[in-house]
Design an enzyme around this catalytic site. Structure first.
Site, PDB file in Angstrom:
ATOM      1  N   GLU A 179       0.848  -1.195   0.000  1.00 20.15           N
ATOM      2  CA  GLU A 179       0.000   0.000   0.000  1.00 20.15           C
ATOM      3  C   GLU A 179       0.882   1.243   0.000  1.00 20.15           C
ATOM      4  O   GLU A 179       2.055   1.171   0.395  1.00 20.15           O
ATOM      5  CB  GLU A 179      -0.872   0.000   1.260  1.00 20.15           C
ATOM      6  CG  GLU A 179      -0.048   0.231   2.520  1.00 20.15           C
ATOM      7  CD  GLU A 179      -0.734  -0.202   3.803  1.00 20.15           C
ATOM      8  OE1 GLU A 179      -1.073  -1.394   3.907  1.00 20.15           O
ATOM      9  OE2 GLU A 179      -0.908   0.642   4.683  1.00 20.15           O
ATOM     10  N   LYS A 207       2.822   4.578   0.983  1.00 16.63           N
ATOM     11  CA  LYS A 207       3.289   5.183   2.225  1.00 16.63           C
ATOM     12  C   LYS A 207       2.937   6.668   2.135  1.00 16.63           C
ATOM     13  O   LYS A 207       3.501   7.401   1.323  1.00 16.63           O
ATOM     14  CB  LYS A 207       4.795   4.988   2.377  1.00 16.63           C
ATOM     15  CG  LYS A 207       5.321   5.542   3.675  1.00 16.63           C
ATOM     16  CD  LYS A 207       6.724   5.037   3.950  1.00 16.63           C
ATOM     17  CE  LYS A 207       7.174   5.365   5.360  1.00 16.63           C
ATOM     18  NZ  LYS A 207       7.326   6.784   5.608  1.00 16.63           N
ATOM     19  N   ASP A 235       2.610  10.534   2.959  1.00 14.22           N
ATOM     20  CA  ASP A 235       3.517  11.513   3.547  1.00 14.22           C
ATOM     21  C   ASP A 235       2.720  12.502   4.396  1.00 14.22           C
ATOM     22  O   ASP A 235       2.346  13.575   3.940  1.00 14.22           O
ATOM     23  CB  ASP A 235       4.250  12.240   2.413  1.00 14.22           C
ATOM     24  CG  ASP A 235       5.613  12.712   2.857  1.00 14.22           C
ATOM     25  OD1 ASP A 235       5.962  12.493   4.032  1.00 14.22           O
ATOM     26  OD2 ASP A 235       6.321  13.302   2.034  1.00 14.22           O
ATOM     27  N   LYS A 237      11.061   2.684  -0.351  1.00 12.63           N
ATOM     28  CA  LYS A 237      10.995   4.113  -0.662  1.00 12.63           C
ATOM     29  C   LYS A 237      11.208   4.355  -2.156  1.00 12.63           C
ATOM     30  O   LYS A 237      11.906   3.591  -2.818  1.00 12.63           O
ATOM     31  CB  LYS A 237      12.075   4.882   0.122  1.00 12.63           C
ATOM     32  CG  LYS A 237      11.927   4.819   1.636  1.00 12.63           C
ATOM     33  CD  LYS A 237      10.640   5.397   2.118  1.00 12.63           C
ATOM     34  CE  LYS A 237      10.680   6.641   2.940  1.00 12.63           C
ATOM     35  NZ  LYS A 237      11.741   7.117   3.645  1.00 12.63           N
ATOM     36  N   CYS A 255      36.783  21.911  24.964  1.00 15.22           N
ATOM     37  CA  CYS A 255      36.223  22.352  23.677  1.00 15.22           C
ATOM     38  C   CYS A 255      34.790  22.849  23.867  1.00 15.22           C
ATOM     39  O   CYS A 255      33.898  22.095  24.237  1.00 15.22           O
ATOM     40  CB  CYS A 255      36.245  21.217  22.662  1.00 15.22           C
ATOM     41  SG  CYS A 255      35.504  21.711  21.093  1.00 15.22           S
TER      42      CYS A 255
END
Ligand code: IVH
Length: 701
Positions: A126, A128, A130, A326, A449
C-alpha cells in the site's frame, strides 16, 4: 525609531546576528498569530519585519537554512498539549530502496520462520502516505482520545483538533465494533487543498507552508481547534494499537473492518502472493505518483497473516514483518558556496556543504552533508563547484559529486582542517587495532572544547532526552556563550541565579521577554523528574541511544542501582561487568562504554550536581508477569516448531536472557532432538530441562 542600517552595508557578522534576532521575533509573532490567533503587531509591521529578514537572506544566502522563517510557518507549539502514553508503542518502519532489497526483506521473513520459498506467504502492499501518524482510541465505538506519535511511547493529546476532521468519525458504525479499538493511520493534506491553502495564506499576507506534510502537521498542532477546523485535513487508516477481541486474521481483513466502521482507507492497498506481485504493485504506484491527489514517498509491505506478524515481532522500534520500500531520491544541481566544519558532541568534525538554495522534491535545500574528509577527497568536491545533491524523505540531503564541466577555473582541492575550528586543539584520526584510520577526524580538546560542551547540552535537552520546551539549540548556544549554562545541572539553577542577579536578568536579553522567560523556567521545573530511560539517554554515553537506554532502565529499574553496578563494572573481569553484558541486546562494546563513562571522575561530578536537581523516576520492569522474565534460558538440539532466531526473539520479548552455553547461572534448558553436551551439563548442574512443546505451553498457554 532608529533608522535601520542598509542591508548592503551590514558585515556578515552583523547580518548573521540581525537575521537570528529577526527570525526569533518573527517566530514569536507567528506563534501569537497561529497558535492563539491573536497578533500583537499590525500586519504592516509584521510585513516590514519579514521584508527586512528576506532582504538579509537575499544579500547573505548563506544564512538561509531549512529552518529559516522564510521557509516555515507557524512555530511548533509549546507546552500546550497534554501528553498521552501509548498503551501499545507506535512504531516506525525500516526502509529499503531497491527491488533487490525488497527480495531480501521477504527472504529474511522466510528465514526467520524457516519457511521454504515454496510455502505461500502473502503480503499487503500500500502507499506510504507523507503525513503524520495519529492514534485514535475508540471505546464502545466513541472517539475518546486522539494522539500524535510523539516519540512512539508518548504523544500529544490532539483530540479536540482531530474531532474537527470531517473524515474521522466520532463514532464507529456497525454491529461488530469492539469495546476498545485504537485505529492508527496518517493525517494528511491533499495536494490541491495544500495549494489552495497557500494561496489563501498569500492573499492574507501570511507565510506559506513548505509542503503538504508540514501544512498537515502545522494545522493539527494548533492551540485553537477553530483553526484546525478551517484546514482541509484527511485521514487513512492502516494500523492499530490496543484492540479488544480479534477483528480479523489478516492485515487486509483488519483494514477492511476499519472501513466497515466508517474509517477512510486507501484504495491502493493490494494483497500480493509473491515478491513479483509486490514489486509490480510498487512500480504501478510509482507510475501514478505524480497524478495521485496526495503525496506519498514509497510503498509499505506488511505480512498479511496476523499470527505470523505476532511471531515475527520487532527489532528495536520497527516490526520484522513490515518494511517501507521508498521511491528513489530526488536530485538537483546547485553551487557549493562554502564548506563549514561542525564539531559534534563526541568531537567528530563534520563537513557541511553550504549551498546556493535550491528546491529538491518540494523542499528548499541550502545545507547538505559531505560526511567526512575521505568523502570530500574521493568525490573531489571543491568550493565554487556546481554539485549534484539528492534528498530522500527525512534524511539530510547529500552531496553526490561535482559537475566537472562547470568547475570554475582555479578551484582548488579542499584541504580538511587538522585543528578544531571551535577550540584550536589538534584534530586527529584515531587508528583502530589494524591501523585503519577512523572515518572521523576528532577534536582532542575534550572538556575544554566549547563546541563539544554545547553539543552535549543540546543533546541533553533534545526530544528523546529531557525535551525542555523553550530550550532549543539556539537558546543553549546563547546561554552557553554567556556563561549561564555550562553543564546540565546549571539548567536547573538558572531560575534561582536569575532571581539573585540584580542586573543580568534573562528577560533583558534580546529575543527573550518576560513571558518567554517565565515559561522557560516552568518548563525546566517540569523536568525535575524524568523517566529513567530519558535520563540515561540524556547522559550521552557512547553507544547508549534510545534503545539501549530503555534496556538499562528496564533492567535496573532505578538510577542508583545502575550507577552502583556501572561503577563496579570498571574491572572487565568483575561480576558487575558480566551483569551489564548479560542484558539482552547489550554486548561488550556497550558494556565497556558504560563502565568507562562511570569511571571518569568528571562525569561523576556532573552526575552528582545533576542529581541534586533532578530525580530520575524509577521504572517498572515491563514483562515481570511473564513466567520466564529474568530467567536465563538455553536452547539446544533441533527445534521443530520455530527457528532458533524466533525462539530467541520470543524468549527475549518475554524478558528472558538467552545464552549459548549452559552454566550454573542457567535457569532453564529447552532441549530438542539431538541435544548433546549441553543437555549433559544441564543434568550435571541440576537445571530444569523441558521440551519445545513444554516451552510453548509455558510462554503462550
Ligand atoms: S505502518 C507497525 N503504513 O510511516 C507499522 N505506516 O516510517 C506502523 N506511514 O510512522 C506503520 N503510510 O507515519 C504504515 N501505509 C502505511 C503508512 C505508514 C505512512 C508512516 C507512519 C509511520 C512511518 C514509518
Amino acid at each position: 525609531m532608529k533608522k535601520p542600517q542598509p542591508v548592503e552595508s551590514l558585515t556578515p557578522l552583523e547580518a548573521r546576528a540581525e537575521h537570528a534576532r529577526l527570525g526569533d521575533e518573527i517566530a514569536e509573532h507567528d506563534k501569537h498569530y497561529y497558535t492563539a490567533d491573536a497578533p500583537v503587531i499590525s500586519d504592516a509591521d509584521y510585513d516590514a519585519l519579514r521584508q527586512r529578514y528576506e532582504a538579509i537572506e537575499k544579500a547573505f544566502p548563506i544564512l538561509v537554512t531549512a529552518q529559516s522563517r522564510s521557509k516555515l510557518v507557524g512555530a511548533a507549539p509549546s507546552e500546550k498539549f497534554a501528553k498521552v502514553r501509548h498503551r501499545v508503542p507506535m512504531l516506525s518502519l525500516g526502509n529499503v530502496f531497491a527491488d533487490e532489497d525488497a527480495h531480501e526483506f521477504v527472504e529474511r521473513v522466510r528465514r526467520f520462520l524457516d519457511w521454504s520459498a515454496q510455502t505461500p506467504l502473502a503480503f499487503t502492499a500500500e502507499p506510504k502516505i507523507d503525513g503524520l501518524s495519529c492514534s485514535l482510541r475508540y471505546e464502545k465505538g466513541e472517539l475518546i482520545v486522539a494522539a500524535t506519535r510523539g516519540d512512539g511511547e508518548e504523544g500529544e493529546d490532539v483530540t479536540k483538533n482531530v474531532r474537527t476532521i470531517k473524515e474521522i468519525p466520532h463514532h464507529l458504525h456497525g454491529a461488530h465494533v469492539p469495546d476498545v479499538v485504537e485505529i492508527r493511520g496518517e493525517i494528511y493534506m491533499r495536494k490541491d487543498d495544500f495549494a489552495a491553502l497557500n494561496e489563501r495564506q498569500i492573499s492574507e499576507g501570511k507565510p506559506v507552508f513548505a509542503n503538504p506534510r508540514n501544512a498537515a502537521a502545522g494545522s493539527l498542532r494548533q492551540l485553537d481547534s477553530q483553526i484546525t477546523a478551517s484546514r482541509p485535513l484527511r485521514f487513512f487508516a492502516y494500523a492499530w494499537g490496543e484492540v479488544s477481541g480479534r477483528l480479523a486474521d489478516t492485515q487486509f481483513g483488519m483494514v477492511e473492518a476499519f472501513k466497515h466502521f466508517g474509517m477512510p482507507t486507501n484504495a491502493l492497498m493490494r494483497r500480493c502472493e509473491t515478491v513479483e506481485d509486490m514489486l509490480a504493485h510498487y512500480h504501478a504506484i510509482e507510475d501514478q505518483r505524480a497524478s495521485l491527489p496526495y503525496d506519498i514517498d514509497g510503498v509499505v509491505y506488511k505480512v498479511d497473516d496476523l499470527t505470523l506478524q505476532q511471531r515475527l515481532g520487532f527489532v528495536s522500534r520497527s516490526p520484522r514483518w513490515a518494511v517501507a520500500h521508498k521511491f528513489p531520491a530526488e536530485q538537483a544541481t546547485t553551487i557549493l558556496r562554502d564548506i563549514e566544519i561542525q564539531v559534534g558532541r563526541t568531537g567528530a568534525l563534520t563537513p557541511v556543504a553550504k549551498l546556493e538554495p535550491v528546491t529538491v522534491g518540494g523542499v528548499v535545500v541550502s545545507n547538505a552533508t559531505l560526511h567526512n574528509e575521505d568523502e570530500i577527497a574521493r568525490k573531489d568536491v571543491r568550493i565554487g563547484d556546481t554539485v549534484r545533491i539528492q534528498r530522500a524523505g527525512d534524511v539530510i540531503p547529500q552531496v553526490l559529486g561535482p559537475v566537472l564541466d562547470k568547475r570554475p577555473a582555479g578551484a582548488k582541492p579542499y584541504v580538511f582542517p587538522d585543528h578544531c575550528p571551535a577550540c584550536g586543539s589538534a584534530a586527529l584520526r584515531e587508528l583502530d587495532d589494524k591501523g585503519v584510520p577512523d572515518a572521523a577526524r576528532r577534536c582532542t580538546g575534550g572538556l575544554i572544547c566549547p563546541a563539544q560542551a554545547m553539543e552535549r547540552l543540546k543533546y541533553f535537552c533534545s526530544r528523546n532526552a529531557f525535551d525542555i520546551e523553550g530550550l532549543g539549540d539556539r537558546q543553549i548556544e546563547i546561554f552557553y556563550t554567556m556563561g549561564l549554562i555550562k553543564s546540565p545541572a546549571d539548567i536547573f539553577t538558572l531560575a534561582e541565579r536569575d532571581q539573585a542577579s540584580p542586573l543580568k536578568k534573562l528577560k533583558n536579553i534580546e529575543g527573550f521577554g518576560e513571558t518567554s522567560v517565565s515559561k522557560l523556567f516552568a518548563a525546566i521545573d517540569a523536568r525535575r523528574s524524568v523517566p529513567l530511560n530519558r535520563f540515561i539517554f540524556a547522559l550521552g554515553i557512547r553507544h547508549v541511544g534510545e534503545t539501549n537506554a530503555r534496556r538499562f532502565a528496564r533492567h535496573f529499574g532505578d538510577f542508583n542501582h545502575m550507577r552502583t553496578i556501572a561503577r563496579a563494572a570498571k574491572d572487565p573481569e568483575s561480576e558487575a561487568r558480566a551483569e551489564l553484558n548479560a542484558i539482552e541486546g547489550v554486548g561488550d562494546v556497550v558494556a565497556e562504554a558504560v563502565a568507562d563513562f562511570f569511571a571518569e571522575p568528571h562525569n561523576e561530578d556532573v552526575l552528582d550536581a545533576l542529581l541534586q536537581q533532578v530525580t530520575p523516576e524509577p521504572m517498572e520492569a515491563v514483562v515481570s508477569s511473564s513466567p520466564v522474565a529474568g530467567k536465563t534460558v538455553v536452547f539446544t538440539g533441533a527445534l521443530e516448531r520455530m527457528t532458533r532466531e524466533e525462539a530467541k526473539a520470543q524468549a527475549e520479548r518475554l524478558g528472558a536472557k538467552v545464552s549459548g552455553s549452559v552454566s550454573k547461572k542457567t535457569d532453564l534448558v529447552v532441549a530438542g532432538p539431538g541435544a548433546g553436551s549441553k543437555l549433559d551439563k544441564a543434568r550435571e548442574f541440576n537445571i530444569e530441562i523441558i521440551s519445545e512443546d513444554d516451552w510453548l505451553a509455558r510462554v503462550a498457554p
